[in-house]
Design a protein around this motif. Structure first.
Motif, PDB file in Angstrom:
ATOM      1  N   ARG A  44       0.848  -1.197   0.000  1.00  0.00           N
ATOM      2  CA  ARG A  44       0.000   0.000   0.000  1.00  0.00           C
ATOM      3  C   ARG A  44       0.879   1.242   0.000  1.00  0.00           C
ATOM      4  O   ARG A  44       1.896   1.301   0.701  1.00  0.00           O
ATOM      5  N   ALA A  45       0.454   2.223  -0.781  1.00  0.00           N
ATOM      6  CA  ALA A  45       1.215   3.461  -0.869  1.00  0.00           C
ATOM      7  C   ALA A  45       1.039   4.290   0.398  1.00  0.00           C
ATOM      8  O   ALA A  45      -0.043   4.313   0.999  1.00  0.00           O
ATOM      9  N   ASP A  46       2.117   4.961   0.807  1.00  0.00           N
ATOM     10  CA  ASP A  46       2.032   5.843   1.969  1.00  0.00           C
ATOM     11  C   ASP A  46       1.172   7.060   1.668  1.00  0.00           C
ATOM     12  O   ASP A  46       0.473   7.570   2.544  1.00  0.00           O
ATOM     13  N   ASN A  47       1.221   7.527   0.421  1.00  0.00           N
ATOM     14  CA  ASN A  47       0.419   8.682   0.005  1.00  0.00           C
ATOM     15  C   ASN A  47      -0.136   8.438  -1.389  1.00  0.00           C
ATOM     16  O   ASN A  47       0.577   7.951  -2.275  1.00  0.00           O
ATOM     17  N   ASP A  48      -1.415   8.770  -1.576  1.00  0.00           N
ATOM     18  CA  ASP A  48      -2.053   8.580  -2.877  1.00  0.00           C
ATOM     19  C   ASP A  48      -1.788   9.769  -3.795  1.00  0.00           C
ATOM     20  O   ASP A  48      -1.506  10.880  -3.344  1.00  0.00           O
ATOM     21  N   SER A  49      -1.884   9.490  -5.108  1.00  0.00           N
ATOM     22  CA  SER A  49      -1.679  10.522  -6.120  1.00  0.00           C
ATOM     23  C   SER A  49      -2.998  10.711  -6.893  1.00  0.00           C
ATOM     24  O   SER A  49      -3.349   9.852  -7.705  1.00  0.00           O
ATOM     25  N   PRO A  50      -3.731  11.805  -6.640  1.00  0.00           N
ATOM     26  CA  PRO A  50      -5.021  12.001  -7.307  1.00  0.00           C
ATOM     27  C   PRO A  50      -4.851  12.197  -8.813  1.00  0.00           C
ATOM     28  O   PRO A  50      -3.951  12.917  -9.263  1.00  0.00           O
ATOM     29  N   VAL A  51      -5.709  11.532  -9.583  1.00  0.00           N
ATOM     30  CA  VAL A  51      -5.712  11.703 -11.038  1.00  0.00           C
ATOM     31  C   VAL A  51      -7.159  11.804 -11.506  1.00  0.00           C
ATOM     32  O   VAL A  51      -8.067  11.257 -10.893  1.00  0.00           O
ATOM     33  N   ASP A  52      -7.355  12.523 -12.604  1.00  0.00           N
ATOM     34  CA  ASP A  52      -8.708  12.621 -13.158  1.00  0.00           C
ATOM     35  C   ASP A  52      -8.629  12.779 -14.670  1.00  0.00           C
ATOM     36  O   ASP A  52      -7.535  12.829 -15.258  1.00  0.00           O
ATOM     37  N   GLY A  53      -9.793  12.847 -15.302  1.00  0.00           N
ATOM     38  CA  GLY A  53      -9.880  13.083 -16.742  1.00  0.00           C
ATOM     39  C   GLY A  53      -9.106  12.074 -17.570  1.00  0.00           C
ATOM     40  O   GLY A  53      -9.081  10.872 -17.284  1.00  0.00           O
ATOM     41  N   GLU A  54      -8.438  12.589 -18.598  1.00  0.00           N
ATOM     42  CA  GLU A  54      -7.700  11.741 -19.528  1.00  0.00           C
ATOM     43  C   GLU A  54      -6.540  11.022 -18.845  1.00  0.00           C
ATOM     44  O   GLU A  54      -6.223   9.870 -19.174  1.00  0.00           O
ATOM     45  N   THR A  55      -5.919  11.681 -17.875  1.00  0.00           N
ATOM     46  CA  THR A  55      -4.816  11.051 -17.151  1.00  0.00           C
ATOM     47  C   THR A  55      -5.297   9.807 -16.414  1.00  0.00           C
ATOM     48  O   THR A  55      -4.654   8.750 -16.447  1.00  0.00           O
ATOM     49  N   ALA A  56      -6.441   9.920 -15.745  1.00  0.00           N
ATOM     50  CA  ALA A  56      -7.007   8.776 -15.031  1.00  0.00           C
ATOM     51  C   ALA A  56      -7.308   7.630 -15.995  1.00  0.00           C
ATOM     52  O   ALA A  56      -7.050   6.462 -15.686  1.00  0.00           O
ATOM     53  N   GLU A  57      -7.840   7.961 -17.160  1.00  0.00           N
ATOM     54  CA  GLU A  57      -8.149   6.931 -18.160  1.00  0.00           C
ATOM     55  C   GLU A  57      -6.886   6.200 -18.607  1.00  0.00           C
ATOM     56  O   GLU A  57      -6.866   4.967 -18.737  1.00  0.00           O
ATOM     57  N   GLN A  58      -5.817   6.958 -18.853  1.00  0.00           N
ATOM     58  CA  GLN A  58      -4.553   6.349 -19.259  1.00  0.00           C
ATOM     59  C   GLN A  58      -3.995   5.426 -18.174  1.00  0.00           C
ATOM     60  O   GLN A  58      -3.520   4.323 -18.461  1.00  0.00           O
ATOM     61  N   VAL A  59      -4.045   5.876 -16.930  1.00  0.00           N
ATOM     62  CA  VAL A  59      -3.532   5.065 -15.826  1.00  0.00           C
ATOM     63  C   VAL A  59      -4.364   3.791 -15.672  1.00  0.00           C
ATOM     64  O   VAL A  59      -3.821   2.692 -15.505  1.00  0.00           O
ATOM     65  N   GLN A  60      -5.683   3.915 -15.759  1.00  0.00           N
ATOM     66  CA  GLN A  60      -6.555   2.739 -15.635  1.00  0.00           C
ATOM     67  C   GLN A  60      -6.294   1.741 -16.754  1.00  0.00           C
ATOM     68  O   GLN A  60      -6.262   0.526 -16.520  1.00  0.00           O
ATOM     69  N   LYS A  61      -6.077   2.228 -17.962  1.00  0.00           N
ATOM     70  CA  LYS A  61      -5.775   1.343 -19.091  1.00  0.00           C
ATOM     71  C   LYS A  61      -4.444   0.622 -18.867  1.00  0.00           C
ATOM     72  O   LYS A  61      -4.318  -0.577 -19.147  1.00  0.00           O
ATOM     73  N   LEU A  62      -3.442   1.347 -18.357  1.00  0.00           N
ATOM     74  CA  LEU A  62      -2.141   0.737 -18.078  1.00  0.00           C
ATOM     75  C   LEU A  62      -2.278  -0.371 -17.033  1.00  0.00           C
ATOM     76  O   LEU A  62      -1.764  -1.484 -17.223  1.00  0.00           O
ATOM     77  N   LEU A  63      -2.969  -0.078 -15.950  1.00  0.00           N
ATOM     78  CA  LEU A  63      -3.103  -1.061 -14.874  1.00  0.00           C
ATOM     79  C   LEU A  63      -3.856  -2.299 -15.347  1.00  0.00           C
ATOM     80  O   LEU A  63      -3.462  -3.432 -15.034  1.00  0.00           O
ATOM     81  N   ARG A  64      -4.929  -2.100 -16.126  1.00  0.00           N
ATOM     82  CA  ARG A  64      -5.693  -3.249 -16.640  1.00  0.00           C
ATOM     83  C   ARG A  64      -4.851  -4.068 -17.601  1.00  0.00           C
ATOM     84  O   ARG A  64      -4.891  -5.309 -17.588  1.00  0.00           O
ATOM     85  N   TRP A  65      -4.078  -3.398 -18.446  1.00  0.00           N
ATOM     86  CA  TRP A  65      -3.231  -4.088 -19.422  1.00  0.00           C
ATOM     87  C   TRP A  65      -2.191  -4.956 -18.702  1.00  0.00           C
ATOM     88  O   TRP A  65      -1.980  -6.113 -19.045  1.00  0.00           O
ATOM     89  N   LEU A  66      -1.557  -4.370 -17.697  1.00  0.00           N
ATOM     90  CA  LEU A  66      -0.546  -5.112 -16.935  1.00  0.00           C
ATOM     91  C   LEU A  66      -1.166  -6.306 -16.210  1.00  0.00           C
ATOM     92  O   LEU A  66      -0.630  -7.413 -16.226  1.00  0.00           O
ATOM     93  N   GLU A  67      -2.303  -6.084 -15.566  1.00  0.00           N
ATOM     94  CA  GLU A  67      -2.959  -7.152 -14.808  1.00  0.00           C
ATOM     95  C   GLU A  67      -3.376  -8.313 -15.698  1.00  0.00           C
ATOM     96  O   GLU A  67      -3.476  -9.449 -15.240  1.00  0.00           O
ATOM     97  N   ASP A  68      -3.599  -8.033 -16.982  1.00  0.00           N
ATOM     98  CA  ASP A  68      -4.059  -9.066 -17.912  1.00  0.00           C
ATOM     99  C   ASP A  68      -2.912  -9.903 -18.476  1.00  0.00           C
ATOM    100  O   ASP A  68      -3.137 -10.908 -19.143  1.00  0.00           O
ATOM    101  N   MET A  69      -1.670  -9.499 -18.204  1.00  0.00           N
ATOM    102  CA  MET A  69      -0.511 -10.240 -18.723  1.00  0.00           C
ATOM    103  C   MET A  69      -0.278 -11.508 -17.912  1.00  0.00           C
ATOM    104  O   MET A  69      -0.337 -11.486 -16.680  1.00  0.00           O
TER     105      MET A  69
END
Length: 241
Positions: free
Chosen positions: A200-225
């Protein structure tokens, strides 16, 4: 009006996802057994991996074969643990834990994923200092807060966190105490809905909009490997809600 996917197509999709889960669990069982022996009672990591397998309805025969392959009783593939660290879009920290039989392939695939979604692979230690390892036992909203808290303290847990928005409860433990605390909570009739040793991270990094979409796509892509066992990040998508 368009037609949805057929029953067969949906079943195939479910079977494929189930196969990926089984692949990841079998690799974890294999590495745990090779590192600490094939007896789950004397190997907490293997015990946790076996519990994970049983939770997804993996048969005992499949589990036993995986253990025997890892301990040399049966011929099998040897997997190596490797961790990659990097940054996603917006500077979000990401840790990727893998079990692989081909590090060259895996690092190329992970690097490609980071680049594809606006991030970059970093060096060892570049983000891991932002995270801590701990055991988490989760209880859904509606659980008896007083009973869980009292039992957790008695079991030797480090902390109990209650989330006011839905009443969910997290019991936090040191990694080495996780198995004992989980067993004690179950013995008290308070089996968690979900339990794992995680980062668990000590501090979270807020993201929104297009940045959030990119991060979510990255995490899903990695998890699917197939080579990827776990993905951790400090992204806070609350801002994207």
């Amino acid at each position: 009006m368009g037609r949805g996917p057929s029953i067969e197509a949906r079943k195939n999709a479910v079977d494929a996802q189930r196969g990926k889960i089984f692949t990841k669990v079998i690799r974890e069982i294999s590495v745990a057994a090779r590192a600490g022996g094939g007896d789950p009672n004397g190997n907490p990591r293997l015990r946790a991996a076996v519990d994970k397998g049983l939770a997804v309805n993996m048969s005992k025969d499949v589990i036993e074969r995986a253990i025997k392959k890892a301990t040399g009783e049966l011929e099998g593939v040897t997997y190596e643990e490797v961790r990659y660290e990097g940054y996603g879009a917006g500077g979000v920290a990401v840790i990727v834990d893998c079990l692989t039989d081909n590090k060259v392939r895996t690092v190329a695939d992970v690097r490609h994923a980071f680049g594809k979604f606006g991030g970059n692979l970093g060096t060892d230690g570049s983000v891991s200092f932002m995270f801590r390892k701990l055991g988490v036992l989760n209880y859904d909203g509606g659980a008896d807060e007083d009973a869980v808290t009292e039992a957790a303290i008695e079991a030797g847990a480090d902390d109990v966190v209650v989330y006011p928005e839905d009443g969910a409860i997290d019991v936090l433990t040191a990694p080495e105490a996780f198995a004992d605390v989980k067993a004690a909570m179950e013995a008290a009739g308070l089996a968690p809905g979900f339990a794992e040793v995680t980062l668990r991270a000590d501090n979270d990094s807020p993201v929104d909009g297009e940045t959030a979409e990119q991060v979510q796509k990255l995490l899903r892509w990695l998890e699917d490997m197939d080579d990827v066992q776990n993905v951790y990040s400090n992204a806070d998508f609350g801002a994207a809600a």
